[in-house]
Design a protein around this motif. Structure first.
Motif, PDB file in Angstrom:
ATOM      1  N   ASP A  80      -5.869   5.276 -12.223  1.00  0.00           N
ATOM      2  CA  ASP A  80      -6.556   6.549 -12.042  1.00  0.00           C
ATOM      3  C   ASP A  80      -6.935   6.783 -10.580  1.00  0.00           C
ATOM      4  O   ASP A  80      -7.435   5.880  -9.903  1.00  0.00           O
ATOM      5  CB  ASP A  80      -7.823   6.572 -12.912  1.00  0.00           C
ATOM      6  CG  ASP A  80      -8.537   7.910 -12.836  1.00  0.00           C
ATOM      7  OD1 ASP A  80      -7.910   8.943 -13.117  1.00  0.00           O
ATOM      8  OD2 ASP A  80      -9.730   7.912 -12.476  1.00  0.00           O
ATOM      9  N   SER A  81      -6.674   7.992 -10.130  1.00  0.00           N
ATOM     10  CA  SER A  81      -7.095   8.462  -8.804  1.00  0.00           C
ATOM     11  C   SER A  81      -6.587   7.566  -7.678  1.00  0.00           C
ATOM     12  O   SER A  81      -7.305   7.287  -6.716  1.00  0.00           O
ATOM     13  CB  SER A  81      -8.622   8.590  -8.741  1.00  0.00           C
ATOM     14  OG  SER A  81      -9.066   9.494  -9.737  1.00  0.00           O
ATOM     15  N   CYS A  82      -5.346   7.120  -7.805  1.00  0.00           N
ATOM     16  CA  CYS A  82      -4.727   6.284  -6.778  1.00  0.00           C
ATOM     17  C   CYS A  82      -3.723   7.086  -5.963  1.00  0.00           C
ATOM     18  O   CYS A  82      -3.218   8.115  -6.421  1.00  0.00           O
ATOM     19  CB  CYS A  82      -4.011   5.097  -7.408  1.00  0.00           C
ATOM     20  SG  CYS A  82      -5.118   3.930  -8.233  1.00  0.00           S
ATOM     21  N   ARG A  83      -3.433   6.584  -4.798  1.00  0.00           N
ATOM     22  CA  ARG A  83      -2.376   7.148  -3.949  1.00  0.00           C
ATOM     23  C   ARG A  83      -1.353   6.043  -3.763  1.00  0.00           C
ATOM     24  O   ARG A  83      -1.686   4.943  -3.301  1.00  0.00           O
ATOM     25  CB  ARG A  83      -2.943   7.597  -2.615  1.00  0.00           C
ATOM     26  CG  ARG A  83      -1.928   8.316  -1.783  1.00  0.00           C
ATOM     27  CD  ARG A  83      -2.572   9.053  -0.623  1.00  0.00           C
ATOM     28  NE  ARG A  83      -1.517   9.712   0.130  1.00  0.00           N
ATOM     29  CZ  ARG A  83      -1.450   9.719   1.443  1.00  0.00           C
ATOM     30  NH1 ARG A  83      -2.393   9.151   2.156  1.00  0.00           N
ATOM     31  NH2 ARG A  83      -0.453  10.316   2.047  1.00  0.00           N
ATOM     32  N   VAL A  84      -0.111   6.336  -4.143  1.00  0.00           N
ATOM     33  CA  VAL A  84       0.967   5.353  -4.059  1.00  0.00           C
ATOM     34  C   VAL A  84       2.044   5.930  -3.143  1.00  0.00           C
ATOM     35  O   VAL A  84       2.553   7.026  -3.384  1.00  0.00           O
ATOM     36  CB  VAL A  84       1.541   5.027  -5.450  1.00  0.00           C
ATOM     37  CG1 VAL A  84       2.578   3.926  -5.354  1.00  0.00           C
ATOM     38  CG2 VAL A  84       0.425   4.638  -6.417  1.00  0.00           C
ATOM     39  N   ILE A  85       2.384   5.154  -2.112  1.00  0.00           N
ATOM     40  CA  ILE A  85       3.274   5.656  -1.069  1.00  0.00           C
ATOM     41  C   ILE A  85       4.469   4.719  -0.914  1.00  0.00           C
ATOM     42  O   ILE A  85       4.296   3.518  -0.662  1.00  0.00           O
ATOM     43  CB  ILE A  85       2.520   5.746   0.278  1.00  0.00           C
ATOM     44  CG1 ILE A  85       1.275   6.620   0.122  1.00  0.00           C
ATOM     45  CG2 ILE A  85       3.436   6.253   1.379  1.00  0.00           C
ATOM     46  CD1 ILE A  85       0.280   6.454   1.245  1.00  0.00           C
ATOM     47  N   GLY A  86       5.667   5.267  -1.049  1.00  0.00           N
ATOM     48  CA  GLY A  86       6.880   4.508  -0.777  1.00  0.00           C
ATOM     49  C   GLY A  86       7.164   4.520   0.713  1.00  0.00           C
ATOM     50  O   GLY A  86       7.163   5.579   1.335  1.00  0.00           O
ATOM     51  N   LEU A  87       7.385   3.343   1.278  1.00  0.00           N
ATOM     52  CA  LEU A  87       7.652   3.211   2.710  1.00  0.00           C
ATOM     53  C   LEU A  87       9.118   2.891   2.956  1.00  0.00           C
ATOM     54  O   LEU A  87       9.808   2.402   2.081  1.00  0.00           O
ATOM     55  CB  LEU A  87       6.794   2.080   3.300  1.00  0.00           C
ATOM     56  CG  LEU A  87       5.289   2.214   3.174  1.00  0.00           C
ATOM     57  CD1 LEU A  87       4.620   0.939   3.665  1.00  0.00           C
ATOM     58  CD2 LEU A  87       4.785   3.410   3.952  1.00  0.00           C
ATOM     59  N   ASN A  88       9.552   3.115   4.176  1.00  0.00           N
ATOM     60  CA  ASN A  88      10.890   2.808   4.639  1.00  0.00           C
ATOM     61  C   ASN A  88      11.826   3.974   4.299  1.00  0.00           C
ATOM     62  O   ASN A  88      11.411   4.985   3.737  1.00  0.00           O
ATOM     63  CB  ASN A  88      11.409   1.498   4.048  1.00  0.00           C
ATOM     64  CG  ASN A  88      12.327   0.759   5.005  1.00  0.00           C
ATOM     65  OD1 ASN A  88      12.789   1.323   5.983  1.00  0.00           O
ATOM     66  ND2 ASN A  88      12.576  -0.504   4.727  1.00  0.00           N
ATOM     67  N   VAL A  89      13.073   3.811   4.607  1.00  0.00           N
ATOM     68  CA  VAL A  89      14.067   4.855   4.365  1.00  0.00           C
ATOM     69  C   VAL A  89      14.863   4.466   3.130  1.00  0.00           C
ATOM     70  O   VAL A  89      15.449   3.388   3.085  1.00  0.00           O
ATOM     71  CB  VAL A  89      15.002   5.008   5.585  1.00  0.00           C
ATOM     72  CG1 VAL A  89      16.073   6.040   5.325  1.00  0.00           C
ATOM     73  CG2 VAL A  89      14.186   5.352   6.824  1.00  0.00           C
ATOM     74  N   PRO A  90      14.882   5.304   2.104  1.00  0.00           N
ATOM     75  CA  PRO A  90      15.618   4.951   0.882  1.00  0.00           C
ATOM     76  C   PRO A  90      17.126   4.928   1.112  1.00  0.00           C
ATOM     77  O   PRO A  90      17.645   5.607   1.984  1.00  0.00           O
ATOM     78  CB  PRO A  90      15.232   6.056  -0.093  1.00  0.00           C
ATOM     79  CG  PRO A  90      14.844   7.202   0.757  1.00  0.00           C
ATOM     80  CD  PRO A  90      14.267   6.620   2.014  1.00  0.00           C
TER      81      PRO A  90
END
Length: 167
Positions: A80-90
């Motif tokens: 709940d109420s989280c921020r999830v960030i994918g890093l790098n270049v896919p």
């Protein structure tokens, strides 16, 4: 070798169903690989055969080769109420979901060493999060054991931004 910044709780062969760990709350903070090498294939958080897990107000940063949060055969999970960030270049070889709900088997949870019993998750609530990455959220299943589906997974009120999808 690869730097690993894992937070891992995995069931031993003596722990069954949802008894590996119970009543874990992770509240707030920034967790991730930022500043380290982004070539690990290990999930940032991985919980297996656990119950009563709460993730609230976290910022999780993981690369596209791994999951930020992987839940395997767990019961009563709140994200709940989280921020999830994918890093790098896919790329075509970097297509992991940021939040992954898995069945306990070799195909869907290849890093799980014990209790590959096909158990699924139950009562998973994913709400009010902002998730960006190659694939935002996935609820996986075992094609060999079609009777073992996850039960009561609710995804609501999120902002989910994925760059690709399967299929």
């Amino acid at each position: 070798g690869d730097e690993k910044f894992d937070i891992v709780i995995i069931a031993t062969k003596y722990q069954a169903m949802y008894d590996a760990a119970k009543n874990i709350w992770i509240l707030g903070g920034t967790w991730g690989y930022e500043g380290g090498k982004l070539n690990t294939t290990s999930s940032l958080f991985q919980f297996a055969h656990c119950s009563n897990l709460v993730f609230k107000n976290l910022t999780m940063k993981a690369n596209y080769k791994a999951h930020a949060l992987e839940i395997i055969a767990c019961k009563n999970v709140w994200i709940d109420s989280c921020r999830v960030i994918g890093l790098n270049v896919p790329s075509s070889s970097q297509r992991e979901e940021q939040i992954q709900i898995d069945v306990a088997n070799r195909k869907t949870a290849p890093n799980l060493k014990n209790n590959l019993n096909g158990h699924a998750c139950e009562n998973v609530y994913i709400s009010n999060n902002k998730v960006t990455g190659e694939r935002a959220v996935c609820v996986n299943y075992d094609t060999a054991r079609k009777a073992n589906y996850h039960k009561n997974v609710i995804i609501q009120g999120n902002v989910l931004v994925g760059k690709t999808a399967e299929g």
